[in-house]
Scaffold this motif. Structure first.
Motif, PDB file in Angstrom:
ATOM      1  N   ALA A 146       0.841  -1.209   0.000  1.00 17.07           N
ATOM      2  CA  ALA A 146       0.000   0.000   0.000  1.00 17.07           C
ATOM      3  C   ALA A 146       0.872   1.254   0.000  1.00 17.07           C
ATOM      4  O   ALA A 146       0.589   2.219  -0.712  1.00 17.07           O
ATOM      5  CB  ALA A 146      -0.925  -0.021   1.213  1.00 17.07           C
ATOM      6  N   THR A 147       1.948   1.226   0.783  1.00 16.58           N
ATOM      7  CA  THR A 147       2.823   2.405   0.852  1.00 16.58           C
ATOM      8  C   THR A 147       3.552   2.627  -0.467  1.00 16.58           C
ATOM      9  O   THR A 147       3.666   3.754  -0.957  1.00 16.58           O
ATOM     10  CB  THR A 147       3.874   2.224   1.978  1.00 16.58           C
ATOM     11  OG1 THR A 147       3.186   1.945   3.193  1.00 16.58           O
ATOM     12  CG2 THR A 147       4.752   3.447   2.131  1.00 16.58           C
ATOM     13  N   ALA A 148       4.061   1.530  -1.035  1.00 16.85           N
ATOM     14  CA  ALA A 148       4.942   1.676  -2.198  1.00 16.85           C
ATOM     15  C   ALA A 148       4.197   1.736  -3.528  1.00 16.85           C
ATOM     16  O   ALA A 148       4.767   2.156  -4.535  1.00 16.85           O
ATOM     17  CB  ALA A 148       5.939   0.505  -2.225  1.00 16.85           C
ATOM     18  N   ARG A 149       2.938   1.315  -3.547  1.00 15.63           N
ATOM     19  CA  ARG A 149       2.226   1.176  -4.827  1.00 15.63           C
ATOM     20  C   ARG A 149       2.331   2.396  -5.754  1.00 15.63           C
ATOM     21  O   ARG A 149       2.592   2.231  -6.959  1.00 15.63           O
ATOM     22  CB  ARG A 149       0.753   0.802  -4.594  1.00 15.63           C
ATOM     23  CG  ARG A 149       0.027   0.475  -5.878  1.00 15.63           C
ATOM     24  CD  ARG A 149      -1.444   0.212  -5.622  1.00 15.63           C
ATOM     25  NE  ARG A 149      -1.753  -1.173  -5.355  1.00 15.63           N
ATOM     26  CZ  ARG A 149      -1.911  -2.110  -6.289  1.00 15.63           C
ATOM     27  NH1 ARG A 149      -1.750  -1.811  -7.558  1.00 15.63           N
ATOM     28  NH2 ARG A 149      -2.202  -3.349  -5.958  1.00 15.63           N
ATOM     29  N   PRO A 150       2.171   3.634  -5.217  1.00 12.15           N
ATOM     30  CA  PRO A 150       2.254   4.767  -6.138  1.00 12.15           C
ATOM     31  C   PRO A 150       3.583   4.803  -6.901  1.00 12.15           C
ATOM     32  O   PRO A 150       3.621   5.204  -8.070  1.00 12.15           O
ATOM     33  CB  PRO A 150       2.126   5.985  -5.220  1.00 12.15           C
ATOM     34  CG  PRO A 150       1.447   5.475  -4.003  1.00 12.15           C
ATOM     35  CD  PRO A 150       1.896   4.055  -3.835  1.00 12.15           C
ATOM     36  N   ALA A 151       4.662   4.373  -6.234  1.00  7.38           N
ATOM     37  CA  ALA A 151       5.959   4.339  -6.910  1.00  7.38           C
ATOM     38  C   ALA A 151       6.050   3.135  -7.844  1.00  7.38           C
ATOM     39  O   ALA A 151       6.513   3.246  -8.989  1.00  7.38           O
ATOM     40  CB  ALA A 151       7.081   4.275  -5.875  1.00  7.38           C
ATOM     41  N   LEU A 152       5.566   2.002  -7.375  1.00  8.03           N
ATOM     42  CA  LEU A 152       5.700   0.761  -8.158  1.00  8.03           C
ATOM     43  C   LEU A 152       4.944   0.853  -9.477  1.00  8.03           C
ATOM     44  O   LEU A 152       5.329   0.223 -10.475  1.00  8.03           O
ATOM     45  CB  LEU A 152       5.200  -0.433  -7.343  1.00  8.03           C
ATOM     46  CG  LEU A 152       5.851  -0.614  -5.961  1.00  8.03           C
ATOM     47  CD1 LEU A 152       5.301  -1.860  -5.280  1.00  8.03           C
ATOM     48  CD2 LEU A 152       7.363  -0.676  -6.071  1.00  8.03           C
ATOM     49  N   GLU A 153       3.877   1.635  -9.483  1.00  8.69           N
ATOM     50  CA  GLU A 153       3.097   1.767 -10.725  1.00  8.69           C
ATOM     51  C   GLU A 153       3.904   2.409 -11.847  1.00  8.69           C
ATOM     52  O   GLU A 153       3.573   2.247 -13.022  1.00  8.69           O
ATOM     53  CB  GLU A 153       1.796   2.530 -10.447  1.00  8.69           C
ATOM     54  CG  GLU A 153       0.786   1.615  -9.760  1.00  8.69           C
ATOM     55  CD  GLU A 153      -0.485   2.299  -9.310  1.00  8.69           C
ATOM     56  OE1 GLU A 153      -0.541   3.548  -9.367  1.00  8.69           O
ATOM     57  OE2 GLU A 153      -1.408   1.570  -8.886  1.00  8.69           O
ATOM     58  N   ALA A 154       4.972   3.101 -11.488  1.00  5.92           N
ATOM     59  CA  ALA A 154       5.820   3.708 -12.525  1.00  5.92           C
ATOM     60  C   ALA A 154       6.618   2.646 -13.290  1.00  5.92           C
ATOM     61  O   ALA A 154       7.068   2.888 -14.415  1.00  5.92           O
ATOM     62  CB  ALA A 154       6.783   4.712 -11.890  1.00  5.92           C
ATOM     63  N   PHE A 155       6.803   1.471 -12.692  1.00  4.51           N
ATOM     64  CA  PHE A 155       7.648   0.443 -13.326  1.00  4.51           C
ATOM     65  C   PHE A 155       6.888  -0.371 -14.367  1.00  4.51           C
ATOM     66  O   PHE A 155       7.437  -0.800 -15.379  1.00  4.51           O
ATOM     67  CB  PHE A 155       8.195  -0.540 -12.273  1.00  4.51           C
ATOM     68  CG  PHE A 155       8.985   0.095 -11.167  1.00  4.51           C
ATOM     69  CD1 PHE A 155       9.629   1.317 -11.350  1.00  4.51           C
ATOM     70  CD2 PHE A 155       9.106  -0.536  -9.931  1.00  4.51           C
ATOM     71  CE1 PHE A 155      10.368   1.902 -10.324  1.00  4.51           C
ATOM     72  CE2 PHE A 155       9.836   0.039  -8.901  1.00  4.51           C
ATOM     73  CZ  PHE A 155      10.460   1.264  -9.095  1.00  4.51           C
TER      74      PHE A 155
END
Ligand code: FVH
Length: 300
Positions: A146-155
């Motif tokens: 949940a915390t990292a998802r906004p960043a992970l979506e960039a990959f």
């Protein structure tokens, strides 16, 4: 479409993949800090908008989410072990290729040091990162996701497999194993047609057409394997396939092509046929490969 919130992310490891991940994060507008053992590799990312950390402690403190993209599992510990104090309260996302056991070990280790942990298996090569063809398997802490998802979506597409941290590594390695089996078959096929004066470029379109069609076999094989039904409605019995396979090996040897990429499967087909399974589908070979009890059957 609503944009994901922007967060602070640190990328540790700027090889081909780490640099691609950092680039995607910067381009998505996140606040990115980078660190690499060889500092010169930070320069293009700093020019693009990243902050360069002077040391690992500074890098860890700068990011809410820490992405490790290093050569291997040992390198992850080389980088993090002396800096655990700066890990507490952070979310560690490890996309370094590792074994399922390595992922589980890293998850326990991160928990001991107060970090939420997510393991990732990147199903893309660096130029695909941030494109629709990239997807990444994740497993581990739901809170970390949940915390990292906004960043992970960039990959690329985010595919969460569950809270067991080893799941992503297991499926990553299975997918790569399938890929390398295919690479071996393709290389052998090109070597064989080359003996007839046919170039790889000439042959590639029909090879791709054939393999694309045959890839659907994974779905029908899966049904047989999960049901343990290798003998019902068999279209291409193992004995027939074993005989044909012998011909592949013979023609390769006759034409000076080393059959070593094909031989192991041939041995399995022959052995299973000799063991009385010649009337079955090729799917039964899985029982000769699997020595441990699995969720789908007792193969001990
Ligand atoms: N590249 C690919 O096609 C695949 C796609 C799928 C995922 N893999 C995995 O991603 C990990 C990183 O791969 P990479 O392509 O970035 O690898 P390299 O370009 O070789 O960069 C390796 C980085 O690791 C650093 N490093 C190595 N050992 C250490 C260490 N002991 N301490 C600190 N850093 C270390 C290395 O640093 P440097 O050599 O630049 O100083 C690079 O940053 C990998 O697990 C793939 O399997 C990629």
């Amino acid at each position: 479409m609503e944009r994901p919130p922007l967060i602070s992310v640190t990328v540790l490891g700027l090889g081909a993949m780490g640099a691609a991940l950092a680039t995607a994060l910067i381009d998505a507008g996140h606040s990115v800090t980078v660190w690499n053992r060889t500092p010169a590799k930070t320069a293009p990312l700093v020019a693009r908008g990243a902050a360069r950390a002077g040391d690992i402690d500074e890098a860890l403190r700068a990011g809410q989410v820490i992405v490790t993209c290093l050569l291997d599992h040992a390198a992850v510990h080389d980088v993090l072990d002396d800096h655990v104090g700066a890990l507490a309260g952070r979310t560690l996302v490890n996309v370094t290729n590792t074994t399922p056991e390595g992922s589980a070990e890293l998850a326990s280790w991160a928990a001991c040091h107060g970090a939420e942990f997510l393991d990732g298996g990147i199903m893309a090569v660096p130029p695909q990162i941030g494109t629709p063809s990239a997807f990444v398997l994740y497993s581990g802490s739901e809170q970390a996701l949940a915390t990292a998802r906004p960043a992970l979506e960039a990959f690329g597409d985010v595919r969460y497999l569950g809270s067991d941290p080893s799941l992503a590594a297991l499926q990553d390695l299975a997918l790569l194993s399938g890929m390398y089996g295919m690479f071996g078959g393709i290389l052998h096929a090109f070597a064989l047609v080359r003996t007839g004066g046919i170039t790889a470029r000439e042959f590639a379109p029909v090879l791709r057409e054939w393999l694309t069609g045959m890839a659907a076999w994974a779905d029908s094989a899966a049904g047989r394997i999960d049901d343990g039904d290798h003998a019902g409605d068999v279209v291409s019995p193992l004995a027939m396939q074993a005989a044909a396979y012998d011909a592949f090996l013979t023609v390769a040897r006759d034409r000076g092509v080393n059959p070593l990429l094909l031989e192991p499967l041939g041995q399995l087909l022959r052995r299973r046929t000799d063991d009385g399974h010649g009337h079955e589908d090729i799917t039964g070979v899985i029982d000769d490969l699997t020595t441990k009890t699995t969720t789908t059957g007792d193969n001990a």
